[in-house]
Every structure is written in C-alpha cells, then in structure tokens.
Design a protein around this motif. Structure first.
Motif, mmCIF file in Angstrom:
data_model
loop_
_atom_site.group_PDB
_atom_site.id
_atom_site.type_symbol
_atom_site.label_atom_id
_atom_site.label_comp_id
_atom_site.label_asym_id
_atom_site.label_seq_id
_atom_site.Cartn_x
_atom_site.Cartn_y
_atom_site.Cartn_z
ATOM 1 N N TYR A 53 0.828 -1.206 0.000
ATOM 2 C CA TYR A 53 0.000 0.000 0.000
ATOM 3 C C TYR A 53 0.867 1.261 0.000
ATOM 4 N N ILE A 54 1.928 1.225 0.805
ATOM 5 C CA ILE A 54 2.811 2.405 0.875
ATOM 6 C C ILE A 54 3.493 2.649 -0.464
ATOM 7 N N ALA A 55 3.997 1.561 -1.098
ATOM 8 C CA ALA A 55 4.687 1.712 -2.376
ATOM 9 C C ALA A 55 3.756 2.279 -3.439
ATOM 10 N N VAL A 56 2.542 1.738 -3.503
ATOM 11 C CA VAL A 56 1.587 2.244 -4.494
ATOM 12 C C VAL A 56 1.231 3.695 -4.196
ATOM 13 N N GLY A 57 1.002 3.998 -2.906
ATOM 14 C CA GLY A 57 0.649 5.372 -2.535
ATOM 15 C C GLY A 57 1.761 6.357 -2.845
ATOM 16 N N VAL A 58 3.007 6.003 -2.450
ATOM 17 C CA VAL A 58 4.138 6.897 -2.696
ATOM 18 C C VAL A 58 4.401 7.016 -4.195
ATOM 19 N N GLY A 59 4.218 5.906 -4.922
ATOM 20 C CA GLY A 59 4.416 5.956 -6.372
ATOM 21 C C GLY A 59 3.432 6.891 -7.034
ATOM 22 N N LEU A 60 2.159 6.819 -6.666
ATOM 23 C CA LEU A 60 1.154 7.717 -7.233
ATOM 24 C C LEU A 60 1.408 9.167 -6.825
ATOM 25 N N ALA A 61 1.815 9.358 -5.560
ATOM 26 C CA ALA A 61 2.116 10.715 -5.111
ATOM 27 C C ALA A 61 3.289 11.289 -5.892
ATOM 28 N N THR A 62 4.302 10.459 -6.146
ATOM 29 C CA THR A 62 5.454 10.902 -6.929
ATOM 30 C C THR A 62 5.019 11.315 -8.331
ATOM 31 N N LEU A 63 4.143 10.500 -8.946
ATOM 32 C CA LEU A 63 3.658 10.814 -10.296
ATOM 33 C C LEU A 63 2.899 12.140 -10.316
ATOM 34 N N VAL A 64 2.037 12.317 -9.316
ATOM 35 C CA VAL A 64 1.235 13.543 -9.283
ATOM 36 C C VAL A 64 2.108 14.773 -9.044
ATOM 37 N N TRP A 103 5.420 15.281 -9.489
ATOM 38 C CA TRP A 103 6.325 15.639 -10.586
ATOM 39 C C TRP A 103 5.562 16.092 -11.825
ATOM 40 N N SER A 104 4.329 15.595 -11.973
ATOM 41 C CA SER A 104 3.506 16.064 -13.092
ATOM 42 C C SER A 104 3.086 17.510 -12.870
ATOM 43 N N LEU A 105 2.755 17.845 -11.621
ATOM 44 C CA LEU A 105 2.368 19.222 -11.316
ATOM 45 C C LEU A 105 3.547 20.183 -11.463
ATOM 46 N N LEU A 106 4.763 19.634 -11.289
ATOM 47 C CA LEU A 106 5.960 20.456 -11.459
ATOM 48 C C LEU A 106 6.315 20.667 -12.933
ATOM 49 N N GLY A 107 5.510 20.066 -13.823
ATOM 50 C CA GLY A 107 5.710 20.287 -15.246
ATOM 51 C C GLY A 107 6.687 19.357 -15.917
ATOM 52 N N ASP A 108 6.967 18.202 -15.332
ATOM 53 C CA ASP A 108 7.917 17.277 -15.952
ATOM 54 C C ASP A 108 7.296 15.872 -15.944
ATOM 55 N N PRO A 109 6.318 15.610 -16.843
ATOM 56 C CA PRO A 109 5.609 14.321 -16.844
ATOM 57 C C PRO A 109 6.530 13.134 -17.125
#
Length: 504
Positions: free
Chosen positions: A328-339, A341-347
C-alpha cells in the motif's frame, strides 16, 4: 561341555544390555519394502495408503496457500537457469557498464542481450510470482507475492517502454536480479517444507501395503485399505502391524520405537493393544483390528506433522503484514510521486521516478531472509530427529533455559548396545561367544546387540535346534551343549541359581 544356561550377560528384559546414552533419534524403520516416494510428493498422497486420508490437506484459497503445488526441485531448476541468464543480462547492461567503466558494445548484438534474456527471466522465472500476486489480489490479501509481482511487472513494462523510445530507463538487469534473488528465497523455503513432507512420507511408509487377513481357516493377502474394524489379521515375525488393534492369539515382543522413542521391545500378549506401524519380533500373533485409516495412532502423528507444514512463525506473520503495508505504501508513494512531478511540469520525469519507487520498494532482504531462517532451522531439527509441530514453538525456543525430560529411556541412540559382561566362572569370552551364536537366529533388538558385540570379538559357531519363547528368551545347541539366553524369569524357570548374579 557344561550347560551354560546360568551364564547371563544380557537379557530380553533389559537386565544387562542397556541403550547407549546419546541424543535421541528415532529407531530406524525396518521390515518395509516396496515403497518409492517421489521427493516432491506429499506423503498424504502416497498411493498405497490412500485409505488413510490426507492429514491436513484442507481446501485453502490460493492466496492463503502460496506454496500449493510448488516443487522444490522445480524451483531449484528455475533458480539456476535464471541465475545463468541474469549474469549476462547484468554484464551487458549499459548502466552497469557505465558504472564499472567497461564497454561490450563491440560484441555483435550486444544491445539485444539484456532485453532478450531479461524477458526470458521475467516470463520463465517470474511467472510463479505473477500467478501468486494475482491470487493475492483476487482474494484481496496483498502480501509478498503481490509486492514482488508489482516490482517485476513495472520493471518489465518500463524496460519495454524504454526499448521503444517512450522512457529512458535501464531496468532489465534489475528485473533479472530481482527475479533470481526471489527464486532463491522461495527455493529455500520449499526445501524447508520438503523436509517436513519427507518426515510425513516416512511415517506413511511405516504402514505395509498389504495385510494377511484371517478368513476362517485361510489366510489371504489383502490391501490395507480393505481392512475394517473387527477383521482378524496375522502379523508374522518381522512384519509391521497394518492397523491399530488388540492381540487375540499368541504373544510377541514389539518394537514400538516409532511411537514412543524407546528402543527396548515391549511384550504384547492376548488382550494387549498394538499400534499400526509397530514391528512384531520373534513370533507371529493374530490381531483383531480396532481402528483403521484416520483412526490410528500413526495417523494422529501424521496430522501433527501436517500441521507443522501449515503453521507459520511470528517472523513469517510479521513479514507478511509488512509486505501488505509496504504494498500500500509503495503504491501510494508511487502515485504521489507521479502527481507531484507532473504538477511540477515534468511528466516524463514523473513516470521515471514513479517506476523507480515501485521497483525499489520490493523487499529483497525480506523475501530472502525469512525463508533462509526457516530452511536452516527446520533442516537442523530434522537431521537431529526433531519434528516441529508448530514453527511458533520453534521460535519460542530461544527463551528456554532448562529442558526437562520425562524419562531417561528416551535419551538413547534408538538401538540397544551391550555395555557390560559378567560370568559366574569368570570366562566372559565364552559367555559372549555362546550367547552370540544362539542369538544370531533371533530378530529381537537385544539379540542384535549381543550378536554385534560377539562378532566384534571373533567368529561365531553355528547354533542348532533354535527356539524362541516370546517374552522369555531363546535356546539352542552350540557344539552339542544346550545354551539358553534370557532374563531372570527364564533363569528361574530353568532352575538356575540367580542369587550369584550381581545387582543390576
């Protein structure tokens, strides 16, 4: 030559021949032939004993039984093949080459080595983890299998995406190494379970395939599975009792070490109970069957061993819970990382970092350390004749300071040995020689101990007119003289003066 009936150096009642003190081990099974059990086959599926049921073989969801159908030998082959493919996968990895400062680009097809071999390792070696992960997901019980499946699946998909130009990652070597390490851990865990199954198979082999059924005036051979309570069976000398029952006719000494751990044979007469798997010594008896299949004492022991297969230690339970939380932590942290870095403009960097998080979240050490500990502890126990009923109990052994044994007779090598010889006339060599000659025709455990000691001292003469009296001893003629070997009761019945014997 004088009658040597009064010279006693060993008895069938344990008077002078005592088990040699040593750590306890089970008495070796004897008198059973014709069994061949495949190492990977649980004993409960022993074809010849199908009537005994499969102890502990309860239906379980696949997610609850991640080892169902797994063969240690198959995992051994999987590991070594994956290991052989992983080495070139790592060697030809551009990332590894850059780290270590060497280049294999001059090798024809070097760019295809890691992708091709990594794909083979993923599909061939990783399929068991993918299947296990899918089962855990389907049963909504995430654990180690799902975590491993997530890591290798993400590593594979991101590496494929890199090959077609969508990403800039090099996870082929990480994918292959991850699968290989996890296969090693799973193989060791299967070996540990295999030791317990091997013990279960050995117990199943204690039951003979056939029994001599007494039908009126006839004795016919029938499969053990055909026996029913109330049947009368003939147990010949040296044969194993096919089912729990009661002696109805005859008497004989029985080797019950497989149940009690005691090497000394026990006399069973009419009215006494005998257990399936025990061995009749010296003479034949007729036994009235009282229990068959799952109702026997041996089946109860099999159930205990089967429970050890299904039991888990506290360390395993903690590891499984940690794997679930880590998923659960890995999936959560992975999704948070995606969101983030995407908001920072580097998809593109967002996808790269999310994949990295998911891959490195797989607990290599957690997946390897627990199986190795289980394998080593179970193997050491099995080699010393210890069957672990519950792994949690084995884990708690670290807190034990004192062990109390109920009786000293259990702490033996499981076989008698002659520890002392005494003769009224001082001629101990002759006593040993004559007793060994007569006992050579006996199957009694004490007789075997006497014969072994006598043969160590020299060649034995041939005995004639041999006869055995269950529970009393044996007699025969050596060089024309009558020789009797037995315990105090046999000596008293022979009219010998027992007052000259030393205190036991």
């Amino acid at each position: 030559m004088p009658d040597h009936s009064a010279h006693e150096h060993s008895t069938h009642e344990g008077h002078h021949a005592s088990p040699a003190a040593a750590p306890h081990e089970a008495h070796p099974a004897s008198g059973h032939q014709g069994h061949k059990v495949h190492p990977s086959t649980p004993a409960a599926s022993h074809a010849a004993h199908s009537a005994h049921g499969a102890p502990g073989a309860h239906a379980m969801p696949e997610a609850h039984n991640k080892h169902a159908g797994h063969d240690p030998e198959a995992f051994r082959r999987l590991f070594w093949l994956s290991f052989a493919l992983t080495l070139p996968t790592i060697a030809f990895s551009p990332m590894v080459q850059e780290w270590l400062g060497y280049s294999l680009s001059a090798v024809p097809g070097s760019r295809l080595v890691s992708p091709v071999l990594g794909t083979v390792v993923f599909l061939y070696g990783g399929r068991v983890f993918l299947a296990g992960g899918w089962s855990e997901l389907r049963w909504r019980q995430p654990g180690m299998m799902l975590l491993i499946s997530l890591a290798i699946a993400v590593a594979f998909l991101s590496s494929v995406a890199t090959e077609v130009g969508l990403l800039h990652l090099d996870f082929w070597w990480e994918l292959a190494a991850l699968v290989t390490v996890m296969l090693l851990g799973h193989w060791q865990e299967m070996r540990a379970l295999g030791l317990t199954r091997g013990a279960l198979a050995a117990l199943a082999e204690l039951i003979p395939d056939e029994a001599d059924l007494v039908d009126g005036d006839e004795v016919r051979s029938v499969p053990v599975s055909a026996l029913q309570a109330g049947d009368l069976v003939l147990v010949r000398p040296g044969a194993r009792v096919p089912a729990d029952g009661m002696v109805e006719e005859g008497q004989a000494d029985f080797d019950e070490s497989m149940l009690t751990g005691e090497s000394r044979a026990v006399l069973r007469a009419p009215g006494d109970r005998v257990a399936a798997g025990t061995v009749a010594l010296g003479s034949a008896v007729r036994v009235r069957v009282r229990a068959v299949g799952e109702g026997t004492a041996l089946a109860g022991i099999q159930r205990l061993v089967a429970e050890a297969q299904a039991s888990r230690s506290r360390a395993q339970a903690i590891a499984d819970r940690a794997a679930a939380w880590l998923f659960y932590i890995a999936v959560g942290v992975g999704l948070a990382t995606l969101v983030i870095w995407s908001l920072l403009g580097d998809p593109e960097e967002a996808i790269t970092r999310m994949v990295t998080v998911l891959v490195i979240a797989c607990p290599h050490a957690l997946g390897l350390a627990i199986p190795l500990v289980i394998a080593i502890s179970t193997e050491v126990s099995a080699r010393n004749g210890i069957l672990v009923k519950d792994r949690l109990a084995l884990e708690r052994m670290r807190d034990i300071d004192i062990v109390l044994f109920d009786k000293t007779g259990t702490l033996t090598e499981g076989r008698p040995a002659v520890t002392g010889i005494w003769s009224a006339d001082g001629d101990e060599h002759t006593v040993l020689r004559l007793a060994g000659a007569v006992e050579a025709a006996s199957e009694h455990p004490l007789a075997m101990a006497i014969v072994a000691r006598a043969r160590d001292a020299g060649a034995l003469p041939r005995a004639t007119d041999f006869s055995a009296d269950a529970g009393r001893g044996v007699r025969g003629r050596v060089d024309g003289a009558l020789v009797e070997v037995g315990g105090p009761r046999r000596l008293r019945e022979s009219g010998a003066d027992t007052t000259v014997l030393p205190a036991a």
